[in-house]
Design an enzyme around this catalytic site. Structure first.
Site, PDB file in Angstrom:
ATOM      1  N   HIS A  33       0.836  -0.365 -13.771  1.00  0.00           N
ATOM      2  CA  HIS A  33       1.573  -1.619 -13.948  1.00  0.00           C
ATOM      3  C   HIS A  33       3.066  -1.297 -13.924  1.00  0.00           C
ATOM      4  O   HIS A  33       3.508  -0.351 -14.578  1.00  0.00           O
ATOM      5  CB  HIS A  33       1.182  -2.262 -15.283  1.00  0.00           C
ATOM      6  CG  HIS A  33       1.786  -3.621 -15.457  1.00  0.00           C
ATOM      7  ND1 HIS A  33       1.321  -4.727 -14.791  1.00  0.00           N
ATOM      8  CD2 HIS A  33       2.860  -4.042 -16.191  1.00  0.00           C
ATOM      9  CE1 HIS A  33       2.067  -5.778 -15.109  1.00  0.00           C
ATOM     10  NE2 HIS A  33       2.997  -5.389 -15.952  1.00  0.00           N
ATOM     11  N   GLU A  65       6.464   5.581  -9.818  1.00  0.00           N
ATOM     12  CA  GLU A  65       5.035   5.504  -9.466  1.00  0.00           C
ATOM     13  C   GLU A  65       4.645   6.649  -8.544  1.00  0.00           C
ATOM     14  O   GLU A  65       3.616   7.307  -8.754  1.00  0.00           O
ATOM     15  CB  GLU A  65       4.734   4.153  -8.801  1.00  0.00           C
ATOM     16  CG  GLU A  65       4.919   2.995  -9.759  1.00  0.00           C
ATOM     17  CD  GLU A  65       4.650   1.634  -9.146  1.00  0.00           C
ATOM     18  OE1 GLU A  65       4.355   0.715  -9.906  1.00  0.00           O
ATOM     19  OE2 GLU A  65       4.747   1.484  -7.905  1.00  0.00           O
ATOM     20  N   ASP A  69      -4.448  -6.069 -17.952  1.00  0.00           N
ATOM     21  CA  ASP A  69      -3.356  -5.216 -18.458  1.00  0.00           C
ATOM     22  C   ASP A  69      -3.502  -4.820 -19.930  1.00  0.00           C
ATOM     23  O   ASP A  69      -2.512  -4.553 -20.595  1.00  0.00           O
ATOM     24  CB  ASP A  69      -1.994  -5.908 -18.266  1.00  0.00           C
ATOM     25  CG  ASP A  69      -1.681  -6.130 -16.791  1.00  0.00           C
ATOM     26  OD1 ASP A  69      -2.187  -5.368 -15.955  1.00  0.00           O
ATOM     27  OD2 ASP A  69      -0.922  -7.068 -16.487  1.00  0.00           O
ATOM     28  N   ILE A 109     -10.827  -7.518 -11.994  1.00  0.00           N
ATOM     29  CA  ILE A 109     -12.034  -6.746 -11.679  1.00  0.00           C
ATOM     30  C   ILE A 109     -13.227  -7.412 -12.378  1.00  0.00           C
ATOM     31  O   ILE A 109     -13.200  -7.602 -13.598  1.00  0.00           O
ATOM     32  CB  ILE A 109     -11.884  -5.287 -12.161  1.00  0.00           C
ATOM     33  CG1 ILE A 109     -10.633  -4.637 -11.534  1.00  0.00           C
ATOM     34  CG2 ILE A 109     -13.133  -4.474 -11.826  1.00  0.00           C
ATOM     35  CD1 ILE A 109     -10.650  -4.518 -10.033  1.00  0.00           C
ATOM     36  N   GLY A 147       0.798  -1.235   0.000  1.00  0.00           N
ATOM     37  CA  GLY A 147       0.000   0.000   0.000  1.00  0.00           C
ATOM     38  C   GLY A 147       0.822   1.271   0.000  1.00  0.00           C
ATOM     39  O   GLY A 147       0.319   2.337   0.352  1.00  0.00           O
ATOM     40  N   SER A 148       2.096   1.189  -0.430  1.00  0.00           N
ATOM     41  CA  SER A 148       2.879   2.433  -0.424  1.00  0.00           C
ATOM     42  C   SER A 148       2.323   3.434  -1.440  1.00  0.00           C
ATOM     43  O   SER A 148       2.377   4.647  -1.211  1.00  0.00           O
ATOM     44  CB  SER A 148       4.363   2.155  -0.662  1.00  0.00           C
ATOM     45  OG  SER A 148       4.606   1.716  -1.965  1.00  0.00           O
ATOM     46  N   ASN A 149       1.747   2.945  -2.532  1.00  0.00           N
ATOM     47  CA  ASN A 149       1.097   3.879  -3.471  1.00  0.00           C
ATOM     48  C   ASN A 149      -0.162   4.486  -2.863  1.00  0.00           C
ATOM     49  O   ASN A 149      -0.440   5.669  -3.078  1.00  0.00           O
ATOM     50  CB  ASN A 149       0.762   3.187  -4.793  1.00  0.00           C
ATOM     51  CG  ASN A 149       1.945   3.137  -5.739  1.00  0.00           C
ATOM     52  OD1 ASN A 149       2.278   4.114  -6.395  1.00  0.00           O
ATOM     53  ND2 ASN A 149       2.607   1.995  -5.788  1.00  0.00           N
ATOM     54  N   ASN A 188      -5.366   1.599 -13.615  1.00  0.00           N
ATOM     55  CA  ASN A 188      -4.390   0.732 -12.941  1.00  0.00           C
ATOM     56  C   ASN A 188      -2.994   1.261 -13.237  1.00  0.00           C
ATOM     57  O   ASN A 188      -2.781   1.978 -14.216  1.00  0.00           O
ATOM     58  CB  ASN A 188      -4.522  -0.701 -13.475  1.00  0.00           C
ATOM     59  CG  ASN A 188      -3.574  -1.665 -12.782  1.00  0.00           C
ATOM     60  OD1 ASN A 188      -3.382  -1.601 -11.564  1.00  0.00           O
ATOM     61  ND2 ASN A 188      -2.966  -2.562 -13.546  1.00  0.00           N
ATOM     62  N   LEU A 209      -4.532  -7.289  -6.842  1.00  0.00           N
ATOM     63  CA  LEU A 209      -4.146  -8.480  -7.607  1.00  0.00           C
ATOM     64  C   LEU A 209      -5.309  -9.247  -8.216  1.00  0.00           C
ATOM     65  O   LEU A 209      -5.084 -10.108  -9.063  1.00  0.00           O
ATOM     66  CB  LEU A 209      -3.340  -9.424  -6.710  1.00  0.00           C
ATOM     67  CG  LEU A 209      -1.988  -8.876  -6.245  1.00  0.00           C
ATOM     68  CD1 LEU A 209      -1.244  -9.922  -5.422  1.00  0.00           C
ATOM     69  CD2 LEU A 209      -1.136  -8.443  -7.429  1.00  0.00           C
TER      70      LEU A 209
HETATM   71  C1  GRF Z   1       3.316  -1.374  -7.628  1.00  0.00           C
HETATM   72  O1  GRF Z   1       4.568  -1.645  -8.155  1.00  0.00           O
HETATM   73  C2  GRF Z   1       2.281  -1.294  -8.728  1.00  0.00           C
HETATM   74  O2  GRF Z   1       2.797  -0.891  -9.956  1.00  0.00           O
HETATM   75  C3  GRF Z   1       1.831  -2.716  -8.851  1.00  0.00           C
HETATM   76  O3  GRF Z   1       1.843  -3.208  -7.535  1.00  0.00           O
HETATM   77  C4  GRF Z   1       2.807  -2.503  -6.768  1.00  0.00           C
HETATM   78  C5  GRF Z   1       2.143  -2.026  -5.511  1.00  0.00           C
HETATM   79  O4  GRF Z   1       3.052  -1.556  -4.571  1.00  0.00           O
HETATM   80  N1  GRF Z   1       0.580  -2.788  -9.548  1.00  0.00           N
HETATM   81  P1  GRF Z   1       2.540  -0.903  -3.236  1.00  0.00           P
HETATM   82  O5  GRF Z   1       1.639  -1.925  -2.533  1.00  0.00           O
HETATM   83  O6  GRF Z   1       1.785   0.339  -3.581  1.00  0.00           O
HETATM   84  O7  GRF Z   1       3.766  -0.616  -2.424  1.00  0.00           O
END
Ligand code: GRF
Length: 188
Positions: free
Chosen positions: A104, A174, A145, A88, A12-14, A102, A85
């Site tokens: 990728h 990202e 994708d 959908i 969940g870092s994004n 999304n 993962l």
């Molecule tokens: C990211 O690299 C994103 O591109 C992919 O999954 C990863 C998620 O990383 N779809 P995080 O959980 O946000 O750290």
């Protein structure tokens, strides 16, 4: 006020980066985070960030209309997948046409599709002897994708880069590009 929903399965870092980007922006509300894994790192991040979290298991996701009804009630302008993962369901794609995106961690159409997630992607890129990789932000349709590409950014791969080193560079891309891409979809 624009409403976004985030979907995540992992660290969940994004999610955290997107939440920080829009913090204090009263034009955007993060309505919540949907997560299919109660053991994922994103769960603790949501608690810390005080983001509404909705965890569900596979029966709730694929059977009946539970998640769809939840989403319709929350009524997001945009659904943002951030390391989610599971595929959908078509019912959700049909209910939110053109409103699901999304990210990728590679340059689609290469290195996409089933099984291409996390370190598997970076390992495959290195095994193929690629000299660059990057990120792809794309719309989500029924095929993994394969939705239309909105944005790609590249980094170069140096000799000796490990999958972990590549993952670090890709995450930096990202964090820099996903939030502004979300903002431009909401406001442009
Ligand atoms: C990211 O690299 C994103 O591109 C992919 O999954 C990863 C998620 O990383 N779809 P995080 O959980 O946000 O750290």
């Amino acid at each position: 006020m624009k409403r976004i929903m985030l979907f995540a399965s992992g660290s969940g870092s994004n999610v955290e980066n997107i939440a920080q980007y829009f913090e204090g922006d009263d034009r955007v509300e993060i309505r919540g985070v949907l997560c299919n894994n109660p053991g994922a790192g994103v769960v603790d991040r949501c608690k810390r960030l005080r983001l509404p979290l909705y965890c569900f298991n596979r029966p709730a996701y694929v059977e009946g209309e539970g998640i769809l009804a939840l989403l319709e009630g929350l009524n997001p302008d945009l659904i943002v997948l951030a390391g989610f993962l599971w595929k959908i369901p078509e019912s959700i794609i049909a209910a939110f046409p053109d409103k699901i995106i999304n990210i990728h961690p590679a340059l689609l159409p290469k290195f996409g599709g089933k099984g291409m997630y996390g370190m598997h992607v970076h390992q495959a890129v290195i095994n193929a002897g690629e000299t660059e990789s990057g990120i792809t932000i794309h719309k989500v349709n029924e095929a993994y994708d394969q939705g239309s590409i909105l944005l790609q950014k590249k980094i170069s791969i140096e000799a000796g880069d490990t999958p972990e080193a590549l993952a670090k560079k890709i995450h930096a891309l990202e964090y820099a590009h996903y939030p502004p891409a979300i903002a431009s979809l909401l406001f442009e």
